[in-house]
Design a protein around this motif. Structure first.
Motif, PDB file in Angstrom:
ATOM      1  N   GLU A 112       0.846  -1.195   0.000  1.00  0.00           N
ATOM      2  CA  GLU A 112       0.000   0.000   0.000  1.00  0.00           C
ATOM      3  C   GLU A 112       0.878   1.241   0.000  1.00  0.00           C
ATOM      4  OE1 GLU A 112      -2.423  -0.500   3.427  1.00  0.00           O
ATOM      5  OE2 GLU A 112      -3.631  -2.082   2.490  1.00  0.00           O
ATOM      6  N   PHE A 113       0.342   2.321  -0.491  1.00  0.00           N
ATOM      7  CA  PHE A 113       1.097   3.568  -0.498  1.00  0.00           C
ATOM      8  C   PHE A 113       0.847   4.310   0.815  1.00  0.00           C
ATOM      9  CE2 PHE A 113       0.848   2.438  -4.922  1.00  0.00           C
ATOM     10  CZ  PHE A 113       2.119   2.766  -5.379  1.00  0.00           C
ATOM     11  N   PRO A 114       1.857   5.083   1.291  1.00  0.00           N
ATOM     12  CA  PRO A 114       1.697   5.788   2.568  1.00  0.00           C
ATOM     13  C   PRO A 114       0.540   6.776   2.522  1.00  0.00           C
ATOM     14  CG  PRO A 114       3.954   5.994   1.731  1.00  0.00           C
ATOM     15  CD  PRO A 114       3.152   5.353   0.657  1.00  0.00           C
ATOM     16  N   GLU A 115      -0.136   6.927   3.665  1.00  0.00           N
ATOM     17  CA  GLU A 115      -1.262   7.867   3.725  1.00  0.00           C
ATOM     18  C   GLU A 115      -0.791   9.271   4.069  1.00  0.00           C
ATOM     19  OE1 GLU A 115      -3.673   5.915   6.589  1.00  0.00           O
ATOM     20  OE2 GLU A 115      -4.093   4.253   5.225  1.00  0.00           O
ATOM     21  N   GLU A 116       0.322   9.361   4.797  1.00  0.00           N
ATOM     22  CA  GLU A 116       0.817  10.661   5.261  1.00  0.00           C
ATOM     23  C   GLU A 116       1.822  11.244   4.258  1.00  0.00           C
ATOM     24  OE1 GLU A 116      -0.267  12.021   8.099  1.00  0.00           O
ATOM     25  OE2 GLU A 116      -1.564  10.272   8.385  1.00  0.00           O
ATOM     26  N   PRO A 117       1.903  12.602   4.194  1.00  0.00           N
ATOM     27  CA  PRO A 117       2.946  13.196   3.347  1.00  0.00           C
ATOM     28  C   PRO A 117       4.309  13.059   4.036  1.00  0.00           C
ATOM     29  CG  PRO A 117       1.724  14.910   4.494  1.00  0.00           C
ATOM     30  CD  PRO A 117       1.082  13.606   4.872  1.00  0.00           C
ATOM     31  N   GLY A 118       5.372  13.201   3.274  1.00  0.00           N
ATOM     32  CA  GLY A 118       6.710  13.146   3.866  1.00  0.00           C
ATOM     33  C   GLY A 118       7.599  12.148   3.160  1.00  0.00           C
ATOM     34  N   ARG A 119       8.802  12.055   3.698  1.00  0.00           N
ATOM     35  CA  ARG A 119       9.826  11.186   3.115  1.00  0.00           C
ATOM     36  C   ARG A 119       9.479   9.702   3.349  1.00  0.00           C
ATOM     37  NH1 ARG A 119      15.454  12.089   2.419  1.00  0.00           N
ATOM     38  NH2 ARG A 119      15.361  14.091   3.482  1.00  0.00           N
ATOM     39  N   VAL A 120       9.697   8.883   2.314  1.00  0.00           N
ATOM     40  CA  VAL A 120       9.579   7.427   2.480  1.00  0.00           C
ATOM     41  C   VAL A 120      11.003   6.869   2.554  1.00  0.00           C
ATOM     42  CG1 VAL A 120       8.824   5.257   1.434  1.00  0.00           C
ATOM     43  CG2 VAL A 120       7.403   7.307   1.225  1.00  0.00           C
ATOM     44  N   ILE A 121      11.257   6.076   3.574  1.00  0.00           N
ATOM     45  CA  ILE A 121      12.592   5.484   3.734  1.00  0.00           C
ATOM     46  C   ILE A 121      12.460   3.959   3.665  1.00  0.00           C
ATOM     47  CG2 ILE A 121      14.604   5.240   5.234  1.00  0.00           C
ATOM     48  CD1 ILE A 121      13.982   7.935   6.438  1.00  0.00           C
ATOM     49  N   ALA A 122      13.249   3.353   2.778  1.00  0.00           N
ATOM     50  CA  ALA A 122      13.244   1.890   2.644  1.00  0.00           C
ATOM     51  C   ALA A 122      14.563   1.353   3.178  1.00  0.00           C
ATOM     52  CB  ALA A 122      13.078   1.505   1.177  1.00  0.00           C
ATOM     53  N   VAL A 123      14.464   0.382   4.087  1.00  0.00           N
ATOM     54  CA  VAL A 123      15.663  -0.185   4.707  1.00  0.00           C
ATOM     55  C   VAL A 123      15.702  -1.675   4.371  1.00  0.00           C
ATOM     56  CG1 VAL A 123      16.931  -0.499   6.861  1.00  0.00           C
ATOM     57  CG2 VAL A 123      15.382   1.458   6.618  1.00  0.00           C
ATOM     58  N   GLY A 124      16.788  -2.118   3.746  1.00  0.00           N
ATOM     59  CA  GLY A 124      16.915  -3.531   3.392  1.00  0.00           C
ATOM     60  C   GLY A 124      18.208  -4.102   3.936  1.00  0.00           C
ATOM     61  N   GLY A 125      18.107  -5.242   4.607  1.00  0.00           N
ATOM     62  CA  GLY A 125      19.299  -5.872   5.166  1.00  0.00           C
ATOM     63  C   GLY A 125      19.517  -7.252   4.572  1.00  0.00           C
ATOM     64  N   GLY A 126      20.729  -7.524   4.079  1.00  0.00           N
ATOM     65  CA  GLY A 126      21.060  -8.843   3.534  1.00  0.00           C
ATOM     66  C   GLY A 126      20.151  -9.195   2.375  1.00  0.00           C
ATOM     67  N   VAL A 127      19.609 -10.408   2.407  1.00  0.00           N
ATOM     68  CA  VAL A 127      18.734 -10.822   1.305  1.00  0.00           C
ATOM     69  C   VAL A 127      17.389 -10.094   1.380  1.00  0.00           C
ATOM     70  CG1 VAL A 127      17.577 -12.807   2.336  1.00  0.00           C
ATOM     71  CG2 VAL A 127      18.211 -12.873  -0.084  1.00  0.00           C
ATOM     72  N   GLY A 128      17.144  -9.381   2.478  1.00  0.00           N
ATOM     73  CA  GLY A 128      15.947  -8.546   2.618  1.00  0.00           C
ATOM     74  C   GLY A 128      15.921  -7.394   1.625  1.00  0.00           C
ATOM     75  N   ILE A 129      17.060  -7.118   0.987  1.00  0.00           N
ATOM     76  CA  ILE A 129      17.072  -6.079  -0.061  1.00  0.00           C
ATOM     77  C   ILE A 129      16.180  -6.535  -1.226  1.00  0.00           C
ATOM     78  CG2 ILE A 129      18.535  -4.771  -1.664  1.00  0.00           C
ATOM     79  CD1 ILE A 129      20.883  -5.340   0.317  1.00  0.00           C
ATOM     80  N   ALA A 130      16.105  -7.847  -1.440  1.00  0.00           N
ATOM     81  CA  ALA A 130      15.300  -8.363  -2.567  1.00  0.00           C
ATOM     82  C   ALA A 130      13.818  -8.017  -2.408  1.00  0.00           C
ATOM     83  CB  ALA A 130      15.514  -9.863  -2.741  1.00  0.00           C
ATOM     84  N   PRO A 131      13.201  -8.247  -1.226  1.00  0.00           N
ATOM     85  CA  PRO A 131      11.799  -7.833  -1.086  1.00  0.00           C
ATOM     86  C   PRO A 131      11.608  -6.318  -1.020  1.00  0.00           C
ATOM     87  CG  PRO A 131      12.450  -9.309   0.729  1.00  0.00           C
ATOM     88  CD  PRO A 131      13.666  -9.076  -0.104  1.00  0.00           C
ATOM     89  N   VAL A 132      12.637  -5.580  -0.621  1.00  0.00           N
ATOM     90  CA  VAL A 132      12.503  -4.115  -0.573  1.00  0.00           C
ATOM     91  C   VAL A 132      12.471  -3.540  -1.992  1.00  0.00           C
ATOM     92  CG1 VAL A 132      13.881  -2.029  -0.123  1.00  0.00           C
ATOM     93  CG2 VAL A 132      13.406  -3.608   1.731  1.00  0.00           C
ATOM     94  N   TYR A 133      13.266  -4.126  -2.878  1.00  0.00           N
ATOM     95  CA  TYR A 133      13.432  -3.565  -4.220  1.00  0.00           C
ATOM     96  C   TYR A 133      12.101  -3.364  -4.984  1.00  0.00           C
ATOM     97  CZ  TYR A 133      14.469  -3.379  -9.178  1.00  0.00           C
ATOM     98  OH  TYR A 133      14.465  -3.029 -10.506  1.00  0.00           O
TER      99      TYR A 133
END
Ligand code: FES
Length: 274
Positions: A94-115
């Motif tokens: 889902e897309f964020p409801e609030e205005p502002g910066r979106v920050i995506a944090v991916g660690g290890g193989v977790g970068i794959a689902p973040v991408y």
């Protein structure tokens, strides 16, 4: 049977395959996942849809060789086939409801689902600040892909072999401290990393979502294998998730459940013949 169209070795332990699955590719949306079986006797393993190409009819999966099934899958080559490939499953992001910066944090193989999530935001015209990290440079994946869809990209390694010497949480802390509004933080990685990030952001009241990847069997909400407690309610990750409000997730229970089958996994790996 599903054909593995291309194979790419991303690191010693991470592999990427494009799988021919036109019906899945036609419907896949960012945030969803598939469940595969390598062969008829194999266990069912959920993997995030890292990318999809409806024109070519392919789905991209990325995984780390951590158990028997992923080890066997990693030994397949382009042109080989696997038994089952079911999806798309789970709710789209889902897309964020609030205005502002979106920050995506991916660690290890977790970068794959973040991408795919960052790519989805990018396609929708939203700017995302991404922070990715791994234990060392050789284990870092998808740096170029993440850079292409992020407004800013920070790279960290635990051992200092590349980028910031330290953890993704170090960089995130700077954004939390500078006071600029943050609409949402998306954190995906190993359970200890996601737990650390939600504990870090909780005092700031910044919405923080995590993508969970527990043991799954049917993927349709029938078996209960993927249950997780969120806000004191039982949820099934396969149909209610995989993305949840991280501040509501019972990580203690999740970590305990993730360790339930360690002995069986160890024995299965010892007897591995693939
Ligand atoms: Fe069976 Fe989710 S995998 S309920």
């Amino acid at each position: 049977m599903y054909k593995l169209v291309t194979k790419e070795v991303l690191s010693d332990v991470s592999k990427k395959f494009e799988v021919e699955a036109p019906l899945v590719a036609k419907k896949a949306q960012p945030g969803q996942f598939i469940i595969l079986r390598v062969d008829e006797q194999g266990e069912r393993v959920p993997l995030t849809i890292a990318d999809s190409d409806p024109e070519r009819g392919t789905i991209t999966i990325i995984f780390q060789e951590v158990g028997l099934t992923t080890k066997c899958l990693g030994q397949k080559e382009a042109g080989d086939y696997i038994a089952d490939f079911v999806g798309p499953l789970g709710k789209p992001m889902e897309f964020p409801e609030e205005p502002g910066r979106v920050i995506a944090v991916g660690g290890g193989v977790g970068i794959a689902p973040v991408y795919p999530k960052v790519k989805g935001f990018h396609k929708a015209g939203m700017d995302v600040t991404s922070i990715i990290g791994a234990r060392c440079k050789d284990l870092l994946i998808l740096e170029d892909e993440m850079r292409a869809v992020s407004k800013e990209l920070h790279v960290c390694t635990d051992d200092g072999s590349y980028g910031h010497h330290g953890f993704v949480s170090d960089i995130l802390q700077k954004y939390l401290d500078d006071g600029e509004p943050i609409a949402e933080i998306i954190a995906v990685g190993p359970l200890p990393m996601m737990r650390a990030i939600v504990n870090q952001t909780r005092p700031y009241g910044v919405k923080t979502v995590v993508s969970l990847n527990p043991v799954m069997v049917d993927g349709t909400g029938m078996c209960g294998a993927c249950r997780v407690t969120v806000g004191e309610e039982t949820k099934f990750t396969c149909v209610d998730g995989p993305v949840f409000d991280g501040h509501q997730v019972d990580f203690d229970e999740l970590v305990a459940r993730s360790r339930m089958y360690l002995d069986q996994e160890k024995k299965a790996l010892e007897n591995c013949r693939c």
